[in-house]
Design a protein around this motif. Sequence first.
Motif, PDB file in Angstrom:
ATOM      1  N   ARG A 162      11.605   2.919  -7.342  1.00  0.00           N
ATOM      2  CA  ARG A 162      11.190   4.140  -6.656  1.00  0.00           C
ATOM      3  C   ARG A 162      11.322   3.914  -5.170  1.00  0.00           C
ATOM      4  NH1 ARG A 162       6.816   6.107  -9.832  1.00  0.00           N
ATOM      5  NH2 ARG A 162       7.738   6.157 -11.905  1.00  0.00           N
ATOM      6  N   LEU A 195      -3.457   4.647  -4.651  1.00  0.00           N
ATOM      7  CA  LEU A 195      -2.528   5.675  -4.192  1.00  0.00           C
ATOM      8  C   LEU A 195      -1.957   5.273  -2.855  1.00  0.00           C
ATOM      9  CD1 LEU A 195      -4.591   8.873  -4.899  1.00  0.00           C
ATOM     10  CD2 LEU A 195      -2.706   8.006  -6.199  1.00  0.00           C
ATOM     11  N   SER A 196      -0.743   5.688  -2.667  1.00  0.00           N
ATOM     12  CA  SER A 196      -0.135   5.389  -1.372  1.00  0.00           C
ATOM     13  C   SER A 196      -0.632   6.399  -0.344  1.00  0.00           C
ATOM     14  CB  SER A 196       1.375   5.457  -1.491  1.00  0.00           C
ATOM     15  OG  SER A 196       1.756   6.705  -2.003  1.00  0.00           O
ATOM     16  N   GLY A 249      -6.524  -2.734  -8.265  1.00  0.00           N
ATOM     17  CA  GLY A 249      -5.208  -2.975  -7.704  1.00  0.00           C
ATOM     18  C   GLY A 249      -4.305  -1.780  -7.611  1.00  0.00           C
ATOM     19  N   SER A 263       9.219   4.564  -1.833  1.00  0.00           N
ATOM     20  CA  SER A 263       7.781   4.693  -1.682  1.00  0.00           C
ATOM     21  C   SER A 263       7.365   6.085  -1.283  1.00  0.00           C
ATOM     22  CB  SER A 263       7.279   3.706  -0.632  1.00  0.00           C
ATOM     23  OG  SER A 263       7.818   4.065   0.616  1.00  0.00           O
ATOM     24  N   SER A 264       8.226   6.769  -0.588  1.00  0.00           N
ATOM     25  CA  SER A 264       7.812   8.104  -0.173  1.00  0.00           C
ATOM     26  C   SER A 264       9.004   9.031  -0.189  1.00  0.00           C
ATOM     27  CB  SER A 264       7.229   8.036   1.235  1.00  0.00           C
ATOM     28  OG  SER A 264       7.406   9.263   1.883  1.00  0.00           O
ATOM     29  N   ASN A 265       8.824  10.164  -0.814  1.00  0.00           N
ATOM     30  CA  ASN A 265       9.930  11.114  -0.829  1.00  0.00           C
ATOM     31  C   ASN A 265       9.937  12.008   0.372  1.00  0.00           C
ATOM     32  OD1 ASN A 265      10.875  10.246  -3.262  1.00  0.00           O
ATOM     33  ND2 ASN A 265       9.467  11.528  -4.400  1.00  0.00           N
ATOM     34  N   GLU A 318       0.825  -1.194   0.000  1.00  0.00           N
ATOM     35  CA  GLU A 318       0.000   0.000   0.000  1.00  0.00           C
ATOM     36  C   GLU A 318       0.863   1.248   0.000  1.00  0.00           C
ATOM     37  OE1 GLU A 318      -2.478   0.190   3.312  1.00  0.00           O
ATOM     38  OE2 GLU A 318      -3.502   1.989   2.604  1.00  0.00           O
ATOM     39  N   GLN A 319       2.017   1.157   0.658  1.00  0.00           N
ATOM     40  CA  GLN A 319       2.930   2.295   0.629  1.00  0.00           C
ATOM     41  C   GLN A 319       3.363   2.607  -0.781  1.00  0.00           C
ATOM     42  OE1 GLN A 319       3.876   3.822   3.624  1.00  0.00           O
ATOM     43  NE2 GLN A 319       2.295   2.470   4.370  1.00  0.00           N
ATOM     44  N   ALA A 320       3.351   1.569  -1.586  1.00  0.00           N
ATOM     45  CA  ALA A 320       3.751   1.776  -2.969  1.00  0.00           C
ATOM     46  C   ALA A 320       2.571   2.151  -3.832  1.00  0.00           C
ATOM     47  CB  ALA A 320       4.379   0.494  -3.503  1.00  0.00           C
ATOM     48  N   GLY A 321       1.400   2.153  -3.266  1.00  0.00           N
ATOM     49  CA  GLY A 321       0.232   2.503  -4.054  1.00  0.00           C
ATOM     50  C   GLY A 321      -0.379   1.312  -4.767  1.00  0.00           C
ATOM     51  N   VAL A 322      -0.013   0.141  -4.345  1.00  0.00           N
ATOM     52  CA  VAL A 322      -0.526  -1.060  -5.000  1.00  0.00           C
ATOM     53  C   VAL A 322      -1.309  -1.856  -3.981  1.00  0.00           C
ATOM     54  CG1 VAL A 322       0.141  -3.218  -6.068  1.00  0.00           C
ATOM     55  CG2 VAL A 322       1.473  -1.174  -6.468  1.00  0.00           C
ATOM     56  N   GLY A 323      -2.453  -2.309  -4.347  1.00  0.00           N
ATOM     57  CA  GLY A 323      -3.155  -3.116  -3.365  1.00  0.00           C
ATOM     58  C   GLY A 323      -4.628  -3.186  -3.647  1.00  0.00           C
TER      59      GLY A 323
END
Lengths: 719, 276
Positions: free
Chosen positions: A613, B20-21, B17, A615-617, A323-328
């Motif tokens: 990448r 957004l994070s 799927g 996950s968070s900048n 989820e941190q990566a925006g996937v899920g």
Amino acid sequence: MEDSTSPKQEKENQEKLGEARRSWEGKTAASPQYSEPESSEPLEAKQGPETGRQSGSSRPWSPQSRARTPLGGPAGPETSSPAPLSRREPSSTPSPPAPARQDLAAPPQSHRTTSVIPEAGTPYPDPLEQSSDKRESVPLHTSQSERNTFQQSQQPKPHLCGPRDVSYNNAKQKELRFDVFQEADSNSDCDLQLPAPGGSEGAPSMLETAIQNAKAYLLKTSSKSGFNLYDHLSNMLTKILNERPENAVDIFENISQDVKMAHFSKKFDALHNENEMLPTYEIAEKQKALFLQGHLEGVDQELEDEIAENALPNVMESAFYFEQAGVGLGTDETYRIFLALKQLTDTHPIQRCRFWGKILGLEMNYIVAEVEFREGEDEEEVEEEDVAEERDNGESEADEDEEDELPKSFYKAPQAIPKEESRTGANKYVYFVCNEPGRPWVKLPPVIPAQIVIARKIKKFFTGRLDAPVISYPPFPGNESNYLRAQIARISAGTHVSPLGFYQFGEEEGEEEEEVEGGQNSFEENPDFEGIQVTDLVESLSNWVHHVQHILSQGRCNWFNSIQKNEEEEEEGEEEDEEKEEPDYIEQEVGPPLLTPISEDLEIQNIPPWTTRLSSNLIPQYAIAVLQSNLWPGAYAFSNGKKFENFYIGWGHKYSPDNYTPPVPPPVYQEYPSGPEITEMDDPSVEEEQAFRAAQEAVLLAAENEESEEDEDEEDDYD
Amino acid sequence: MDADSLLLSLELASGSGQGLSPDRRASLLTSLMLVKRDYRYDRVLFWGRILGLVADYYIAQGLSEDQLAQRKTLYSLNCTEWSLLPPATEEMVAQSSVVKGRFMGDPSYEYEHTELQKVNEGDKVFEEEIVVQIKEETRLVSVIDQIDKAVAIIPRGALFKTPFGPTHVNRTFEGLSLSEAKKLSSYFHFREPVELKNKTLLEKADLDPSLDFMDSLEHDIPKGSWSIQMERGNALVVLRSLLWPGLTFYHAPRTKHYGYIYVGTGEKNMDLPFML
């Protein structure tokens, strides 16, 4: 009775209401009750039949505008123009000065007209008359909000011709004036001894008639829908006043539509909804079963066992990282999948299990679990068809006896490459799929190299049904479950990566010179893995390695040399004359060995195969490294230095910047040796035939001439 | 998806799927509100995310009172600072149609495309190779425009047209019923209608002019380019476009929640006919 000549205020207030009520109560006895309950019906002004008459009037309507105002007509002679009846005194005072009333009545006219509900001029029953109340014409202004307590629920007033009981007190507030009107209408049937309004002036009565006509028009039932405008408007206003939307005037038309629709929809409630919701309930039931499965008996012992040997991965933890990566897939969906996986591990003897990902389909999606069975517990019942079978040159069944020998084809089907054993190569893991968590898991069959080879050449969407045929060129050997399995194998081989050092080769096979067939194909976790810095993981692709064997173009991970078998088959082969056109030596295919860093992956037309990448900048110290595959869009991998996981979510196809071009069918194969038996020849033309015949005849002639002349007759036969 | 109901919408669209994070989500919630205030938009939609090789573009759109008017598009690389994109013109679309492949992720990146152009020099006509530079921003604009025109959809009844012309959000929209939700004809393209006038008179007679003033999905070419699915056991209907893979439209029947989001590489799936 007349109203007292209280000035008719347009809006009567409660107090008036109260008064009226009181007064009314007082005079109930006296007057025949009207059932007009409405107390505040702004409706319409009735012109009043103010009945001058003293009839005790029950003015049911409380001061305010009684809804029924227009009734006034018959009732009272005094019809003062719809004077808002402010209050009528129930007193049995004989009509208060009618004229006065009328005067009073006059002013309200204006609003009255707006109210719209002209009375149909139904004559009111006597009592009304009696009351000679001033009917107030209260126009339907919104200003008179109080009236609008009309609740939608208009209690239908008893339509009595006769004296109506007006449960005024309660009803007052509630009844809509409309009801009154309706009643009034119905009343019209009753015999009313409506006293002719005494002294009705010409003007008010015309007005009254006009109102009544207007009301009659509004009450006309539509021939199409059975509604009438009167009811519809009253319903709408009720709704608006109940719900009080903002800027109601802007959405007025929509509200109108809704009210109309609402009138119909109720009837279908009982049957309609049932069918629609059924599938929802089914799924909900199944998923509820998932939640309940965890109840064990003999709790403690088994609980410990379960915890100890858990083959279940920590899906929620991986989901958090992804989820941190925006996937899920969303937390609760993931949780349900988690429970479904648990169910899977409980029902099958599984050593290790992993949530592989989700493949989207046209009608349904697939949730894929990658599973490794415990030793010796493989459930391999699948029949092996045509493993290393050689196809005979079938056509050439020796028909040597017959005169016409069929030409023998020397086509030899390419030998089917045998599939890999389970637990090795592409079949290292077994995959289970289900359409939705809660549905049963289905095991996918092991993959055959031919399927992989052809899967590379086609590109088809999955429908979601495992038994759907895959119609394509080149024809795919199998149905959707095989295609799915082949794609899963390709995706795993292409995108399953782990940080460098996480896995290491097993020590036993370290030094041996392996046959090229074998290769290093086993690895194990490195207990001394110390983790790699996240920033390093992001910066350089050489810190990641593939831990799944690459699939050769043959379709297998371990090279299978089909030549050897061929030599054996030669003995069985039947052709003697034809020469085989097979190569004697096939280049062995070599793929990158296991645990190759992904920096060695080929680029796709200048696009790097992987994108890394953080996950968070914003908060780099706790960020994780995320890898996205550009070759298989939808494949992700994350690592936080120590842990890693791979995941796939997508349609299941490889990326290619160029458009897909289906392969061209191969040229026609020369199956048979060319020779006079099968070579096509043109039919002889007429001249040729004649020439041929002439030549033949000449020969015959010559022969016969030699022999005798008797045969000349026979020659003719040859013609 | 509406910026007002961003969290719920993301949750509903999570079936595809890609979402957004958390940090992007949080920054979006705040920044979109500011965008709405600064640019004075009536509604702000979070359009989606275009994945690039180096960075991703986050796209938002602002709508004015008239829902069918031209939408303003904004992009951001970090969900915090938004920049307005120029509206798309046909020339831009034509120009960027020659560019293939992934987006870079850098708006100032220039694609090079060599073209043969005929140059007249006096009497001679010869072809010269000219290298045309196309900026990624142009490509971005044209891709967003194409996606909007092709696959941005809304359910029937969500917008209604007033007699004065402008289109408004229908506040009394209660959601599609379950049976309607499974049909392609209950969804319209969120753009000016193109095919409406081609309908026969018979069909037009059944239309409600205040609600049916846009093209429905039924006649999209190629047929079958939409995948309709019910997720969560009929509690959510999800439409995915196969022509622009990555576009997900979701709607919870009988409720007012609907929206679409695009998360993808920004490339059209030209292989669709082979894949069906």
